[in-house]
Design a protein around this motif. Structure first.
Motif, PDB file in Angstrom:
ATOM      1  N   TYR A  99       0.846  -1.201   0.000  1.00  0.00           N
ATOM      2  CA  TYR A  99       0.000   0.000   0.000  1.00  0.00           C
ATOM      3  C   TYR A  99       0.879   1.248   0.000  1.00  0.00           C
ATOM      4  CZ  TYR A  99      -4.015   2.961   1.494  1.00  0.00           C
ATOM      5  OH  TYR A  99      -5.025   3.895   1.599  1.00  0.00           O
ATOM      6  N   THR A 243       7.233  -6.803  -2.443  1.00  0.00           N
ATOM      7  CA  THR A 243       6.119  -5.899  -2.692  1.00  0.00           C
ATOM      8  C   THR A 243       6.668  -4.555  -3.139  1.00  0.00           C
ATOM      9  OG1 THR A 243       6.141  -5.261  -0.354  1.00  0.00           O
ATOM     10  CG2 THR A 243       4.596  -6.987  -0.998  1.00  0.00           C
ATOM     11  N   ASP A 267      -0.199  -8.356 -10.374  1.00  0.00           N
ATOM     12  CA  ASP A 267       0.241  -7.085 -10.946  1.00  0.00           C
ATOM     13  C   ASP A 267      -0.929  -6.139 -11.170  1.00  0.00           C
ATOM     14  OD1 ASP A 267       1.922  -9.445 -12.832  1.00  0.00           O
ATOM     15  OD2 ASP A 267       2.998  -8.171 -11.389  1.00  0.00           O
ATOM     16  N   PHE A 268      -0.779  -4.912 -10.684  1.00  0.00           N
ATOM     17  CA  PHE A 268      -1.830  -3.915 -10.808  1.00  0.00           C
ATOM     18  C   PHE A 268      -1.185  -2.599 -11.238  1.00  0.00           C
ATOM     19  CE2 PHE A 268      -2.997  -7.092  -7.693  1.00  0.00           C
ATOM     20  CZ  PHE A 268      -4.220  -7.539  -8.181  1.00  0.00           C
ATOM     21  N   ASP A 271       1.909  -1.264  -9.230  1.00  0.00           N
ATOM     22  CA  ASP A 271       1.981  -1.880  -7.907  1.00  0.00           C
ATOM     23  C   ASP A 271       1.988  -3.401  -8.085  1.00  0.00           C
ATOM     24  OD1 ASP A 271       1.642   0.512  -6.063  1.00  0.00           O
ATOM     25  OD2 ASP A 271      -0.127   0.730  -7.335  1.00  0.00           O
ATOM     26  N   HIS A 272       2.914  -4.060  -7.397  1.00  0.00           N
ATOM     27  CA  HIS A 272       3.085  -5.494  -7.629  1.00  0.00           C
ATOM     28  C   HIS A 272       3.377  -6.251  -6.336  1.00  0.00           C
ATOM     29  CE1 HIS A 272       3.545  -4.328 -11.855  1.00  0.00           C
ATOM     30  NE2 HIS A 272       4.506  -3.498 -11.474  1.00  0.00           N
ATOM     31  N   GLY A 282      -4.761 -12.548  -6.259  1.00  0.00           N
ATOM     32  CA  GLY A 282      -4.372 -11.163  -6.051  1.00  0.00           C
ATOM     33  C   GLY A 282      -5.591 -10.278  -6.175  1.00  0.00           C
ATOM     34  N   GLU A 283      -5.646  -9.247  -5.346  1.00  0.00           N
ATOM     35  CA  GLU A 283      -6.821  -8.377  -5.346  1.00  0.00           C
ATOM     36  C   GLU A 283      -6.401  -6.916  -5.368  1.00  0.00           C
ATOM     37  OE1 GLU A 283     -10.321 -10.026  -2.768  1.00  0.00           O
ATOM     38  OE2 GLU A 283      -8.443 -10.444  -1.686  1.00  0.00           O
ATOM     39  N   ARG A 284      -7.130  -6.156  -6.161  1.00  0.00           N
ATOM     40  CA  ARG A 284      -6.971  -4.707  -6.205  1.00  0.00           C
ATOM     41  C   ARG A 284      -8.169  -4.096  -5.495  1.00  0.00           C
ATOM     42  NH1 ARG A 284      -8.468  -0.039  -8.769  1.00  0.00           N
ATOM     43  NH2 ARG A 284      -6.790   1.345  -9.544  1.00  0.00           N
ATOM     44  N   PRO A 293      -4.125   1.995  -5.412  1.00  0.00           N
ATOM     45  CA  PRO A 293      -5.005   0.967  -4.838  1.00  0.00           C
ATOM     46  C   PRO A 293      -4.323   0.288  -3.660  1.00  0.00           C
ATOM     47  CG  PRO A 293      -3.928   0.105  -6.783  1.00  0.00           C
ATOM     48  CD  PRO A 293      -3.551   1.573  -6.709  1.00  0.00           C
ATOM     49  N   ILE A 295      -3.389  -3.252  -2.510  1.00  0.00           N
ATOM     50  CA  ILE A 295      -3.316  -4.569  -3.143  1.00  0.00           C
ATOM     51  C   ILE A 295      -2.913  -5.633  -2.114  1.00  0.00           C
ATOM     52  CG2 ILE A 295      -2.771  -3.521  -5.370  1.00  0.00           C
ATOM     53  CD1 ILE A 295       0.084  -4.670  -5.086  1.00  0.00           C
ATOM     54  N   ARG A 296      -3.465  -6.810  -2.310  1.00  0.00           N
ATOM     55  CA  ARG A 296      -3.141  -7.923  -1.424  1.00  0.00           C
ATOM     56  C   ARG A 296      -3.184  -9.220  -2.223  1.00  0.00           C
ATOM     57  NH1 ARG A 296      -8.697  -8.218   2.295  1.00  0.00           N
ATOM     58  NH2 ARG A 296     -10.058  -9.004   0.624  1.00  0.00           N
TER      59      ARG A 296
END
Length: 324
Positions: A99, A243, A267-268, A271-272, A282-284, A293, A295-296
């Motif tokens: 984050y 991260t 991958d977002f 942000d990775h 993986g969640e955005r 975002p 991410i987790r």
């Protein structure tokens, strides 16, 4: 591999305990049905065998909590699986979050409760990488995580990328480190890392976090620096997790070195979460008031363990038991 079959005459409880251990539970759980058609092969001069031929036998069902399979054959055979030749695999799951807290903006508009609530509501976590977080102690405290987490702020106040790990899940096995990987108009950029041991499985883990420089995603230097930060620290560990707000998309040159070492990822955009372990999901999630975002992801890896019950030991115990 077929189990070995060990044959012996009726044994006392003491003899059975010698084979399977003092804590084994031996009980007359059931009696086998009487079979009046039992066939036996006797030696010509074995009168005792001839006299007993055709008589029914009473079988005892044994219950043991030790590894091994026991099988009744005419009431006298026990088959033990070769437990030392069979490895059992357990899957370990690690929950990872990243984050970028947008610290300067949150501070300007006093949106602290917004970012702290994001962290508070999206758990649980085992590993957490923060970016633009100038005070990880305050963050963990306000988010309700300080009791269970250890942390490392990093050695620089420029572009901070602190890390935190759940101390109920991991124990620290070496002091955390900071490594410089570049600079941009906003100052020096870093990778922070720590080596940990997973308490339940015993697996060793390297955890890294970074906040990458701007406008350098096409450079070989950033590629090498990120890759070297992993290679230098990963010797002797079982799994690696990283991260970050890399400020680079996954397909860009600077990320190639990271992906070489950590081929699985969630991958977002920039942000990775990357790992040597399988990234199961993986969640955005919404990150406001941050401009990134939240991410987790859940990562999974197998840990192989072997039974401590050895067939040669059981055979030796059987020889001793038959003497009782």
């Amino acid at each position: 591999m077929a189990p070995r079959t060990l044959k012996f005459a009726s044994l006392s409880a003491a003899a059975l305990a010698l084979i399977f251990g003092q804590n084994a539970d031996f009980s007359l759980a059931a009696k086998a049905p009487v079979n009046h058609d039992v066939e036996e092969t006797c030696a010509a001069d074995d009168d005792g065998c001839s006299r007993n031929a055709g008589k029914s036998k009473e079988s005892v069902m044994l219950q043991t909590r030790r590894p091994g399979k026991m099988q009744l054959s005419k009431g006298t055979d026990i088959a033990l699986e070769q437990a030392d030749a069979t490895a059992e695999k357990d899957n370990v799951q690690i929950k990872v979050a990243s984050y970028n807290m947008f610290w300067w903006n949150v501070k300007m508009y006093n949106n602290w409760e917004g970012v702290f609530n994001r962290i508070r509501s999206n758990g649980p976590y085992d590993l957490f990488g923060f970016q633009e977080c100038e005070d990880v102690v305050r963050t963990l405290t306000a988010s309700g995580l300080i009791t269970d987490f250890e942390y490392f702020q990093g050695i620089s106040t420029e572009n901070p990328a602190p890390i935190a790990w759940n101390k109920t899940v991991f124990e620290k096995i070496s002091e955390p480190k900071s490594r410089n990987i570049g600079a941009d108009k906003w100052g020096q950029r870093w990778v922070n890392s720590v080596k940990l041991r997973h308490k339940v499985s015993g697996a060793t883990v390297l955890f890294l976090n970074t906040h990458g420089p701007l406008e350098q995603c096409g450079t070989e230097s950033l590629k090498s620096n990120w890759q070297d930060s992993i290679i230098t620290e990963k010797a002797g560990v079982d799994q690696v997790f990283m991260t970050g707000d890399f400020n680079c998309q996954i397909f860009e040159t600077a990320m190639v070195g990271v992906r070489t070492e950590l081929p699985r990822s969630a991958d977002f955009y920039i942000d990775h979460i990357l790992s040597t372990a399988d990234v199961v999901n993986g969640e955005r999630l919404e990150g406001a008031p941050s401009d990134h975002p939240f991410i987790r992801g859940t990562c999974s890896f197998a840990v192989t363990s072997k039974s401590t019950t050895k067939v040669p030991v059981a055979e030796e115990a059987l020889v001793q038991a038959q003497k009782l």
